[in-house]
Design a protein around this motif. Structure first.
Motif, PDB file in Angstrom:
ATOM      1  N   ARG A 222     -61.961   2.856 -38.733  1.00 60.40           N
ATOM      2  CA  ARG A 222     -62.244   2.139 -37.477  1.00 60.40           C
ATOM      3  C   ARG A 222     -61.221   2.489 -36.402  1.00 60.40           C
ATOM      4  O   ARG A 222     -61.572   2.655 -35.222  1.00 60.40           O
ATOM      5  CB  ARG A 222     -62.241   0.634 -37.739  1.00 60.40           C
ATOM      6  CG  ARG A 222     -63.416   0.137 -38.565  1.00 60.40           C
ATOM      7  CD  ARG A 222     -63.525  -1.375 -38.487  1.00 60.40           C
ATOM      8  NE  ARG A 222     -62.329  -2.028 -39.002  1.00 60.40           N
ATOM      9  CZ  ARG A 222     -62.169  -2.413 -40.262  1.00 60.40           C
ATOM     10  NH1 ARG A 222     -63.137  -2.195 -41.156  1.00 60.40           N
ATOM     11  NH2 ARG A 222     -61.071  -3.017 -40.656  1.00 60.40           N
ATOM     12  N   LEU A 223     -59.965   2.626 -36.803  1.00 56.79           N
ATOM     13  CA  LEU A 223     -58.928   2.957 -35.822  1.00 56.79           C
ATOM     14  C   LEU A 223     -59.128   4.365 -35.274  1.00 56.79           C
ATOM     15  O   LEU A 223     -58.973   4.591 -34.061  1.00 56.79           O
ATOM     16  CB  LEU A 223     -57.551   2.824 -36.476  1.00 56.79           C
ATOM     17  CG  LEU A 223     -56.342   3.089 -35.578  1.00 56.79           C
ATOM     18  CD1 LEU A 223     -56.359   2.171 -34.358  1.00 56.79           C
ATOM     19  CD2 LEU A 223     -55.047   2.915 -36.349  1.00 56.79           C
ATOM     20  N   ARG A 224     -59.481   5.307 -36.130  1.00 56.32           N
ATOM     21  CA  ARG A 224     -59.724   6.679 -35.655  1.00 56.32           C
ATOM     22  C   ARG A 224     -60.901   6.712 -34.687  1.00 56.32           C
ATOM     23  O   ARG A 224     -60.853   7.395 -33.653  1.00 56.32           O
ATOM     24  CB  ARG A 224     -59.974   7.611 -36.846  1.00 56.32           C
ATOM     25  CG  ARG A 224     -58.739   7.994 -37.614  1.00 56.32           C
ATOM     26  CD  ARG A 224     -59.007   9.188 -38.511  1.00 56.32           C
ATOM     27  NE  ARG A 224     -60.041   8.919 -39.491  1.00 56.32           N
ATOM     28  CZ  ARG A 224     -59.826   8.422 -40.706  1.00 56.32           C
ATOM     29  NH1 ARG A 224     -58.587   8.124 -41.077  1.00 56.32           N
ATOM     30  NH2 ARG A 224     -60.823   8.226 -41.548  1.00 56.32           N
ATOM     31  N   ARG A 225     -61.969   6.006 -35.023  1.00 54.02           N
ATOM     32  CA  ARG A 225     -63.123   5.966 -34.128  1.00 54.02           C
ATOM     33  C   ARG A 225     -62.742   5.367 -32.772  1.00 54.02           C
ATOM     34  O   ARG A 225     -63.179   5.857 -31.718  1.00 54.02           O
ATOM     35  CB  ARG A 225     -64.233   5.155 -34.769  1.00 54.02           C
ATOM     36  CG  ARG A 225     -64.953   5.866 -35.902  1.00 54.02           C
ATOM     37  CD  ARG A 225     -65.958   4.942 -36.550  1.00 54.02           C
ATOM     38  NE  ARG A 225     -66.727   5.639 -37.588  1.00 54.02           N
ATOM     39  CZ  ARG A 225     -67.574   5.021 -38.410  1.00 54.02           C
ATOM     40  NH1 ARG A 225     -67.763   3.701 -38.307  1.00 54.02           N
ATOM     41  NH2 ARG A 225     -68.232   5.708 -39.316  1.00 54.02           N
ATOM     42  N   LYS A 226     -61.942   4.328 -32.792  1.00 52.67           N
ATOM     43  CA  LYS A 226     -61.540   3.675 -31.547  1.00 52.67           C
ATOM     44  C   LYS A 226     -60.702   4.609 -30.683  1.00 52.67           C
ATOM     45  O   LYS A 226     -60.919   4.722 -29.467  1.00 52.67           O
ATOM     46  CB  LYS A 226     -60.759   2.403 -31.870  1.00 52.67           C
ATOM     47  CG  LYS A 226     -60.346   1.592 -30.661  1.00 52.67           C
ATOM     48  CD  LYS A 226     -59.606   0.335 -31.091  1.00 52.67           C
ATOM     49  CE  LYS A 226     -59.143  -0.462 -29.884  1.00 52.67           C
ATOM     50  NZ  LYS A 226     -58.406  -1.696 -30.290  1.00 52.67           N
ATOM     51  N   LEU A 227     -59.754   5.301 -31.293  1.00 55.51           N
ATOM     52  CA  LEU A 227     -58.898   6.215 -30.535  1.00 55.51           C
ATOM     53  C   LEU A 227     -59.687   7.426 -30.038  1.00 55.51           C
ATOM     54  O   LEU A 227     -59.463   7.910 -28.927  1.00 55.51           O
ATOM     55  CB  LEU A 227     -57.724   6.661 -31.408  1.00 55.51           C
ATOM     56  CG  LEU A 227     -56.693   5.579 -31.753  1.00 55.51           C
ATOM     57  CD1 LEU A 227     -55.672   6.116 -32.740  1.00 55.51           C
ATOM     58  CD2 LEU A 227     -55.994   5.076 -30.497  1.00 55.51           C
ATOM     59  N   ALA A 229     -62.860   7.487 -29.312  1.00 58.22           N
ATOM     60  CA  ALA A 229     -63.728   7.054 -28.224  1.00 58.22           C
ATOM     61  C   ALA A 229     -62.939   6.858 -26.929  1.00 58.22           C
ATOM     62  O   ALA A 229     -63.466   7.099 -25.837  1.00 58.22           O
ATOM     63  CB  ALA A 229     -64.437   5.752 -28.604  1.00 58.22           C
ATOM     64  N   LYS A 230     -61.680   6.455 -27.065  1.00 60.93           N
ATOM     65  CA  LYS A 230     -60.863   6.241 -25.872  1.00 60.93           C
ATOM     66  C   LYS A 230     -60.575   7.568 -25.180  1.00 60.93           C
ATOM     67  O   LYS A 230     -60.749   7.705 -23.968  1.00 60.93           O
ATOM     68  CB  LYS A 230     -59.567   5.527 -26.249  1.00 60.93           C
ATOM     69  CG  LYS A 230     -58.854   4.896 -25.066  1.00 60.93           C
ATOM     70  CD  LYS A 230     -57.696   4.060 -25.562  1.00 60.93           C
ATOM     71  CE  LYS A 230     -57.038   3.305 -24.410  1.00 60.93           C
ATOM     72  NZ  LYS A 230     -57.956   2.325 -23.792  1.00 60.93           N
ATOM     73  N   ALA A 235     -54.057   8.238 -26.558  1.00 61.51           N
ATOM     74  CA  ALA A 235     -54.853   8.077 -27.779  1.00 61.51           C
ATOM     75  C   ALA A 235     -54.806   9.340 -28.628  1.00 61.51           C
ATOM     76  O   ALA A 235     -54.735   9.266 -29.863  1.00 61.51           O
ATOM     77  CB  ALA A 235     -56.293   7.735 -27.419  1.00 61.51           C
TER      78      ALA A 235
END
Length: 412
Positions: A222-227, A229-230, A235
């Motif tokens: 989830r953290l990788r996806r969030k970064l 996407a940013k 990021a």
């Protein structure tokens, strides 16, 4: 038994520039050698050396560095050919295989480069090395490692060492030839059932739950996806900083689990039976949400850790066929697909025994391991020796006394 010891180099600013430029120089030379090899149909190493060695020497590489560069390229093509022959790159004419076969192998600027004892010397007391670089030999280059690693290097280091750069840090990976402990005759076997929900379940009752690791993997995903996407520079820096963090965490857990299993086997004078799960990712068909979980399952790494720890401790280790171990009752041997009620529950349709599914499977693995060990023990005697023992133990035909006397009389 070969093990590797990784030590961290601690260069100053000038030394770091020299090591970095050396890696880039030898890998640029390796790319040129790879192109020559590809254009000439990947000849043998001796023939490839005739076409490239003089040019490498003229470009500033030392004799040993040039030899190692040529050998590194030839070994890379050998591995590629083996993968193609094994079908790991697809069938003939497939997109992936065509792409690989249509261009020469390339090396990253920070790819590993081998060093032998002519290019690299170790000073263990001072914890320094002397190493060849493209700008001259560097002396008194410090390295850092633990006391156990230093002892292993001092006593068992043999052969080549690889220089690598990872995230701006330089490491030396040294090969050590560690003697194996003498195997004892096992008093039974400990079966190890490998899985995702439970990383490892032994027939003695130890269960290494995978809930913590699976939650950690989901959190990292989830953290990788969030970064990603940013997409901001900050990021991207965070993504680069966190790379391989999940891999290191999983490897540490596998080290802990494997050490517990081997220690228990050594303490009880038992052997270890492991499942041979090779090719499971090609055989299993899962839905798309489950594929990431399957492909992040580090069962091979755990098996490798158990293997080398067992060899160092002298613990016997056998691999068994995992087929139907989850459907077979460890009490009566009845096989039925419906015996496995759910992931955690096993109920035999024949004798009615109720058990934890992974524990039941580990008991089946232990039984197969003991059978495999017994079969291997019977076949360890060389053929000639076994034939001699058979002849020696075969009873001779009994000749009656009167017949013996008549034979003697006839001969006289």
């Amino acid at each position: 038994m070969k093990v590797v010891v990784q030590v961290k180099l601690v260069p100053d600013a000038v030394q770091a520039l020299a090591i970095g430029s050396t890696l880039r120089t030898v890998n640029e030379a390796a790319n040129w050698v790879s192109k020559v090899a590809f254009d000439r149909g990947v000849p043998r190493e001796y023939e490839l050396r005739k076409h490239t060695y003089a040019h490498l020497k003229d470009s500033g590489l030392g004799a040993q560095a040039a030899q190692h560069t040529i050998k590194k390229v030839r070994d890379a093509y050998t591995v590629l050919k083996a993968n193609i022959r094994a079908g790991n790159l697809g069938r003939p004419g497939s997109k992936r295989r065509t792409k690989v076969e249509s261009k020469p192998i390339t090396f990253r600027p920070d790819a590993a480069h081998p060093y032998d004892d002519r290019c690299l010397s170790w000073q263990y007391d001072a914890q320094t090395i002397s190493i060849w670089t493209a700008v001259g030999r560097l002396k008194n280059l410090r390295f850092a490692c633990s006391a156990d690693q230093l002892k292993t290097l001092r006593e068992y280091r043999q052969g080549e060492s690889d220089l690598i750069e990872r995230d701006g840090v330089f490491y030396l990976i040294a090969v050590c030839e560690v003697p194996e402990a003498k195997q004892y005759e096992p008093d039974g076997f400990i079966g190890v059932d490998l899985g995702i929900v439970n990383i490892a379940t032994t027939s003695t009752g130890h269960r290494a739950a995978g809930r913590g690791l699976n939650r950690y993997r989901q959190r990292q995903l989830r953290l990788r996806r969030k970064l990603q996407a940013k997409g901001t520079p900050s990021a991207k820096r965070r993504l680069k900083h966190r790379r391989r963090k999940e891999q290191r965490h999983a490897a540490n857990i596998n080290h802990i689990i494997s050490k517990k299993i081997v220690t228990e086997a050594e303490r009880t004078s038992a052997g270890i039976a492991l499942e041979n799960l090779g090719g499971i990712r090609q055989r299993v068909r899962l839905r798309k949400p489950q594929r990431a979980t399957l492909h992040s399952w580090a069962f091979h790494q755990l098996g490798t850790f158990i293997d080398y720890k067992a060899r160092r401790a002298g613990v016997p280790l056998v691999y068994v066929d995992p087929a139907y171990t989850s459907q077979t009752c460890a009490e009566c041997g009845h096989i039925n697909k419906r015996n496995r009620v759910d992931q955690a529950t096993f109920i035999c349709r024949s004798c009615g025994v109720v058990a934890h599914a992974d524990r039941n499977a580990s008991r089946n693995i232990a039984a197969r391991g003991e059978a495999a060990w017994t079969a291997g023990r019977e076949s360890r005697v060389p053929a000639a020796t076994q034939a001699a023992r058979t002849e020696e133990n075969t009873p001779q035909p009994v000749v009656p006394y009167l017949q013996t006397q008549s034979l003697k009389a006839g001969s006289s």
